[in-house]
Write a protein that holds these residues in place. Structure first.
Motif, PDB file in Angstrom:
ATOM      1  N   ASP A   1       3.757  35.872   2.009  1.00  0.00           N
ATOM      2  CA  ASP A   1       4.500  34.656   2.360  1.00  0.00           C
ATOM      3  C   ASP A   1       4.227  33.621   1.260  1.00  0.00           C
ATOM      4  O   ASP A   1       3.134  33.083   1.155  1.00  0.00           O
ATOM      5  N   HIS A   2       5.232  33.333   0.446  1.00  0.00           N
ATOM      6  CA  HIS A   2       5.018  32.464  -0.711  1.00  0.00           C
ATOM      7  C   HIS A   2       4.734  30.998  -0.351  1.00  0.00           C
ATOM      8  O   HIS A   2       3.883  30.374  -1.000  1.00  0.00           O
ATOM      9  N   PRO A   3       5.424  30.389   0.628  1.00  0.00           N
ATOM     10  CA  PRO A   3       5.051  29.003   0.980  1.00  0.00           C
ATOM     11  C   PRO A   3       3.584  28.883   1.383  1.00  0.00           C
ATOM     12  O   PRO A   3       2.918  27.907   1.051  1.00  0.00           O
ATOM     13  N   ARG A   4       3.074  29.879   2.105  1.00  0.00           N
ATOM     14  CA  ARG A   4       1.673  29.828   2.507  1.00  0.00           C
ATOM     15  C   ARG A   4       0.749  30.142   1.340  1.00  0.00           C
ATOM     16  O   ARG A   4      -0.391  29.682   1.290  1.00  0.00           O
ATOM     17  N   ALA A   5       1.233  30.962   0.393  1.00  0.00           N
ATOM     18  CA  ALA A   5       0.395  31.343  -0.744  1.00  0.00           C
ATOM     19  C   ALA A   5       0.276  30.222  -1.765  1.00  0.00           C
ATOM     20  O   ALA A   5      -0.805  29.977  -2.305  1.00  0.00           O
ATOM     21  N   PHE A   6       1.403  29.533  -2.057  1.00  0.00           N
ATOM     22  CA  PHE A   6       1.332  28.505  -3.107  1.00  0.00           C
ATOM     23  C   PHE A   6       2.366  27.390  -2.929  1.00  0.00           C
ATOM     24  O   PHE A   6       2.755  26.740  -3.893  1.00  0.00           O
ATOM     25  N   LYS A   7       2.802  27.163  -1.667  1.00  0.00           N
ATOM     26  CA  LYS A   7       3.775  26.099  -1.378  1.00  0.00           C
ATOM     27  C   LYS A   7       5.055  26.292  -2.208  1.00  0.00           C
ATOM     28  O   LYS A   7       5.532  25.369  -2.863  1.00  0.00           O
ATOM     29  N   ASP A   8       5.578  27.478  -2.144  1.00  0.00           N
ATOM     30  CA  ASP A   8       6.759  27.851  -2.936  1.00  0.00           C
ATOM     31  C   ASP A   8       7.961  26.976  -2.584  1.00  0.00           C
ATOM     32  O   ASP A   8       8.452  27.021  -1.447  1.00  0.00           O
ATOM     33  N   PRO A   9       8.488  26.189  -3.499  1.00  0.00           N
ATOM     34  CA  PRO A   9       9.657  25.362  -3.196  1.00  0.00           C
ATOM     35  C   PRO A   9      10.922  26.173  -2.952  1.00  0.00           C
ATOM     36  O   PRO A   9      11.865  25.674  -2.351  1.00  0.00           O
ATOM     37  N   GLU A  10      10.919  27.450  -3.405  1.00  0.00           N
ATOM     38  CA  GLU A  10      12.079  28.306  -3.177  1.00  0.00           C
ATOM     39  C   GLU A  10      11.992  29.025  -1.839  1.00  0.00           C
ATOM     40  O   GLU A  10      12.914  29.755  -1.463  1.00  0.00           O
ATOM     41  N   ASN A  11      10.872  28.843  -1.128  1.00  0.00           N
ATOM     42  CA  ASN A  11      10.727  29.382   0.226  1.00  0.00           C
ATOM     43  C   ASN A  11      10.913  30.905   0.268  1.00  0.00           C
ATOM     44  O   ASN A  11      11.615  31.449   1.124  1.00  0.00           O
ATOM     45  N   GLY A  12      10.256  31.579  -0.676  1.00  0.00           N
ATOM     46  CA  GLY A  12      10.448  33.014  -0.797  1.00  0.00           C
ATOM     47  C   GLY A  12       9.305  33.844  -0.238  1.00  0.00           C
ATOM     48  O   GLY A  12       8.350  33.342   0.362  1.00  0.00           O
ATOM     49  N   SER A  13       9.414  35.150  -0.448  1.00  0.00           N
ATOM     50  CA  SER A  13       8.391  36.110  -0.036  1.00  0.00           C
ATOM     51  C   SER A  13       8.492  37.307  -0.961  1.00  0.00           C
ATOM     52  O   SER A  13       9.432  37.419  -1.764  1.00  0.00           O
ATOM     53  N   SER A  14       7.537  38.223  -0.846  1.00  0.00           N
ATOM     54  CA  SER A  14       7.601  39.436  -1.672  1.00  0.00           C
ATOM     55  C   SER A  14       6.991  40.617  -0.938  1.00  0.00           C
ATOM     56  O   SER A  14       6.188  40.453  -0.022  1.00  0.00           O
ATOM     57  N   LEU A  15       7.406  41.783  -1.358  1.00  0.00           N
ATOM     58  CA  LEU A  15       6.972  43.062  -0.778  1.00  0.00           C
ATOM     59  C   LEU A  15       6.128  43.790  -1.804  1.00  0.00           C
ATOM     60  O   LEU A  15       6.513  43.896  -2.972  1.00  0.00           O
ATOM     61  N   TRP A  16       4.994  44.360  -1.345  1.00  0.00           N
ATOM     62  CA  TRP A  16       4.093  45.089  -2.236  1.00  0.00           C
ATOM     63  C   TRP A  16       3.565  46.337  -1.529  1.00  0.00           C
ATOM     64  O   TRP A  16       3.528  46.408  -0.304  1.00  0.00           O
ATOM     65  N   CYS A  17       3.138  47.294  -2.350  1.00  0.00           N
ATOM     66  CA  CYS A  17       2.386  48.469  -1.864  1.00  0.00           C
ATOM     67  C   CYS A  17       3.126  49.252  -0.778  1.00  0.00           C
ATOM     68  O   CYS A  17       2.513  49.702   0.198  1.00  0.00           O
ATOM     69  N   LEU A  18       4.426  49.439  -0.935  1.00  0.00           N
ATOM     70  CA  LEU A  18       5.140  50.337  -0.034  1.00  0.00           C
ATOM     71  C   LEU A  18       4.712  51.760  -0.359  1.00  0.00           C
ATOM     72  O   LEU A  18       4.843  52.210  -1.494  1.00  0.00           O
ATOM     73  N   ALA A  19       4.174  52.474   0.625  1.00  0.00           N
ATOM     74  CA  ALA A  19       3.684  53.835   0.387  1.00  0.00           C
ATOM     75  C   ALA A  19       3.836  54.655   1.656  1.00  0.00           C
ATOM     76  O   ALA A  19       3.527  54.183   2.750  1.00  0.00           O
ATOM     77  N   VAL A  20       4.305  55.882   1.504  1.00  0.00           N
ATOM     78  CA  VAL A  20       4.469  56.811   2.620  1.00  0.00           C
ATOM     79  C   VAL A  20       3.627  58.046   2.331  1.00  0.00           C
ATOM     80  O   VAL A  20       3.591  58.549   1.202  1.00  0.00           O
TER      81      VAL A  20
END
Length: 585
Positions: A176-195
Motif C-alpha cells: 500500500d503506497h500511501p501507507r508506505a510513503f504517503k504516495d500522492p498518486e494513491n497507488g499500490s504494487s504487487l510483488w512475489c507472486l509465486a505458485v
C-alpha cells in the motif's frame, strides 16, 4: 453554500467510515510524500526512487543492501542518470513495469476450484511461503518477519490454500503506497507472486492477482503496479488478460551474486534442463569454474582447486560403470539389494501364464515394467486381469525385450535422494490428477494440466494421452471425451513418475528412520554415491516399505527447497562447502 456544506459532510462521513473500517484515507492533496522512502519487505528493500531528489542518496541506499538480500530501486524515471553514478555497482533490471487501473478493473465471476484465497495466518503459512520461494529460486524471508508484519497494513500477504489438503500452494504480496510513503498518486504494487510448481489446480496465480486487486480497490487506491521479467511470456499474457498495461518506469538493482544472471550477459547454459542447471548454478555461486559441454544432454565439466569432474546432471564420474550397470538392469538391482536385506516385492515369471494367474489370485493387482528404461516409460500399474497384463507386456517389450512382473504393493511412492550415503531429501510422488469443472472434457483438462506441469518443470513433465491413460480412466468409469463433474478429482494415470505428469511433495522432515536405513543400505549394496531410491510405503512416517528401483541420475531440482545441489557439490568438492549459501559459514 448549502451544497458545499453537504459536500463537506459527505467527505467527513467518508473519512469516518474509512477509519471505522481500519482503512487509511487517500493522501490529501498537497501532502508531501516521505523523503528517501525505503520499505523492508523481508527478502530485501523497496526503494521508491521518485522520493529521492538526487541520485547520490539512492546510490548510497542501494549500497546498504544486506547480505543474501535483493534490494530494488523502483519507479526510476531516468535510469541512465542513476547508472552513471555507479556503473560498476548498479545495473538496469531487465523487467517491464505493468499497471492495472483499479477504477476500471472488473472482478471475475468465476470462483476458484480446488483452492481458496485467504490471508497469511500462521507461522506455518510463513514457512510454506518460503518453501514455495525456494522452489521458484526466489530470495527467502525470515519467517518471523512474516509473522511480525501480519497486522501491518502497509504489507499484505495472501496465500492460496488447497481445499483438500490444507497445503499452501501459492502466495502474493501487496504494498500500500500511501501507507508506505504517503504516495500522492494513491497507488499500490504487487510483488512475489509465486505458485507451487506441484500445484494441480488451474488459475491459482490469476486468483491471487485478482484478490489483491480487489483488496486494494476496496481501500480506495487508484492503481496496482508490478514488475515482470521481459521474457516471462506466460506471466505477461496473464497480466495483459487482466487489463494491465505497460508503463515507462524502471527498476535498478545492485550487482550481487543473487542478481548475477541478470547482468553478466548471455551464458553458455541457456539450453540446460532444470536438473543440470541447478548444479551449475550452485557451482558458480561457490566460484567453481563451469564448462557446459553439451547443454541438450545436460553434460558439463566442473573445475576447482586443480580437480576436474565431468557430470551429466547428477551422474558424475564418481559413479562407477558397475554401479551404473546395476541400476540399469532392474532385475539385477532387485537381486543386489535383496541380498543386502532390503525388502523387494514378489516377482512373477512373465513367460509363465499359470504363474501370472496364481499371482493375480494372491496379490489382486500386478505391475509390469521393462527391465531397462527410465522416466516411467512402459510401466503399467494396477493390472487386474490376464488380458491387461498381456497388453502391458507388449508395450513394455517395445522399450526392452526383458520385462518384469511384480506384486502391486499398496501405498505411496516415496523417492529418497541419497548422496554420499546420507539422506539429502525425501518426497512422496503422486500420480497425475485433474479436477473437473462440469464444463470441460477430461481430454482438455489433461491437456491444460500437462501444459501447466510442463511450464512448471521446464518442459520435463507432461501427461501422455495414450492407452495407459485411457485404461486408468476406464477403470474409474470415464472416457477422454466425458465431461468431469465439478470439483471431482480424477486420477488419469496410476504411475507417479514426474516425467509423466506426476507431482512430488517433500516429506524430508517426517520420513521414518527405517525407510532412510533401507535406502542407505540399498545405495551401499549398489556402491553408488548419488542415487534416488524408490520405495513403496504405507506412509512416509511409517516403517513399512518395499523396494521398487534405484535411479543413478536423480533429478535434484525436483526436491527444492531441500539443499540437494549443495550436497552434490559438497561430494564433488568437499573443501568448497564453506562457499555454499546454505553451509552456515
Amino acid at each position: 453554500m448549502a451544497s458545499e456544506v453537504r459536500s463537506e459532510r459527505s467527505k467527513a462521513h467518508r473519512l469516518k467510515r474509512l477509519r471505522h473500517e481500519g482503512l487509511k484515507p487517500p493522501v490529501q492533496a498537497g501532502e508531501e510524500p516521505t523523503a528517501d522512502a525505503v520499505l523492508d519487505c523481508g527478502w530485501g528493500r523497496l526503494l521508491f526512487a521518485q522520493t529521492f531528489e538526487t541520485a547520490e542518496p539512492l546510490v548510497e541506499a542501494l549500497r546498504a543492501e544486506g547480505p543474501d538480500r535483493r534490494d530494488i530501486a523502483f519507479y526510476v524515471r531516468n535510469p541512465h542518470v542513476l547508472l552513471a553514478s555507479a556503473p560498476q555497482e548498479l545495473f538496469l533490471d531487465p523487467s517491464h513495469t505493468y499497471r492495472l487501473e483499479l477504477a476500471t478493473y472488473r472482478a471475475s465471476r468465476r470462483q476458484p476450484r480446488g483452492f481458496t484465497i485467504r490471508r497469511l495466518a500462521s507461522e506455518m503459512d510463513a514457512q510454506a511461503v518460503n518453501d514455495i520461494y525456494a522452489k521458484r529460486r526466489m530470495v527467502p524471508v525470515p519467517p518471523d518477519f512474516f509473522w511480525s508484519h501480519r497486522d501491518d497494513r502497509t504489507l499484505t500477504y495472501f496465500v492460496a490454500e488447497d481445499t483438500a489438503t490444507g497445503a499452501v500452494i501459492g502466495t502474493v504480496t501487496g504494498v500500500d503506497h500511501p501507507r508506505a510513503f504517503k504516495d500522492p498518486e494513491n497507488g499500490s504494487s504487487l510483488w512475489c507472486l509465486a505458485v507451487d510448481p506441484q500445484a494441480t489446480q488451474p488459475g491459482v496465480g490469476e486468483a491471487l492477482v485478482r484478490r489483491l486487486a480487489e483488496h486494494f480497490r476496496t481501500r480506495g487506491l487508484a492503481h496496482m503496479d508490478l514488475s515482470v521479467m521481459h521474457d516471462n511470456d506466460q506471466a505477461i499474457a496473464l497480466y495483459e488478460k487482466l487489463g494491465f498495461r505497460r508503463v515507462s518506469f524502471f527498476g535498478v538493482k545492485r550487482k550481487n551474486p543473487i542478481n548475477e544472471a541478470l547482468f553478466v550477459g548471455p551464458a553458455d547454459d541457456h539450453d540446460l534442463n532444470p536438473y543440470a542447471r541447478i548444479i551449475v548454478d550452485e557451482a558458480r555461486r561457490r566460484g567453481i569454474a563451469t564448462d557446459v559441454i553439451d547443454a541438450e544432454g545436460g553434460l558439463f565439466r566442473l573445475t576447482w582447486g586443480g580437480r576436474t569432474v565431468r557430470c551429466r546432471e547428477s551422474l558424475s564420474e564418481l559413479t562407477s560403470a558397475v554401479a551404473l550397470s546395476i541400476c540399469d538392469d532392474k532385475r539385477m538391482t532387485r537381486r543386489i539389494v535383496a541380498a543386502a536385506g532390503v525388502r523387494t516385492p514378489a516377482s512373477v515369471d512373465p513367460d509363465n501364464p499359470s504363474s501370472i494367474e496364481a499371482a493375480l489370485e494372491t496379490y489382486g493387482q500386478l505391475v509390469v515394467k521393462p527391465a531397462r528404461g527410465e522416466q516411467g516409460q512402459g510401466v503399467a500399474v494396477g493390472l487386474k486381469t490376464v488380458g491387461e497384463i498381456q497388453a502391458a507386456l507388449a508395450v513394455a517389450r517395445r522399450i526392452c525385450s526383458d520385462v518384469l512382473i511384480e506384486e502391486q504393493v499398496r501405498g505411496e511412492d516415496l523417492r529418497l535422494v541419497i548422496i554420499d550415503f546420507q539422506l539429502a531429501a525425501a518426497a512422496v510422488r503422486r500420480p497425475p490428477r485433474v479436477i473437473g469443472d462440469g464444463l470441460t472434457s477430461i481430454r482438455r483438462l489433461i491437456e491444460l494440466q500437462s501444459r501447466r506441469r510442463s511450464a512448471a518443470t521446464g518442459g520435463e513433465s507432461r501427461i501422455p494421452i495414450d492407452a495407459e491413460t485411457e485404461r486408468t480412466l476406464a477403470e474409474a468409469g470415464y472416457s477422454l471425451d466425458d465431461v468431469a463433474p465439478a470439483d471431482v478429482e480424477i486420477m488419469v494415470r496410476k504411475a507417479a513418475n514426474l516425467h509423466l505428469g506426476g507431482t512430488i511433495h517433500d516429506v524430508t522432515d517426517i520420513v521414518h528412520p527405517a525407510l532412510v536405513d533401507a535406502a542407505i543400505a540399498a545405495a551401499r549394496a549398489i556402491d553408488i554415491p548419488v542415487t534416488g531410491i524408490d520405495l513403496m510405503v504405507t506412509a512416509p512416517d511409517q516403517p513399512d516399505y518395499a523396494f521398487i528401483e534405484a535411479n543413478e541420475r536423480p533429478g535434484l531440482a525436483n526436491h527444492e527447497p531441500q539443499p540437494t545441489a549443495e550436497r552434490f557439490v559438497d561430494l564433488l568438492f568437499p573443501a568448497s562447502a564453506a562457499g555454499s549459501p546454505r553451509s552456515g559459514a
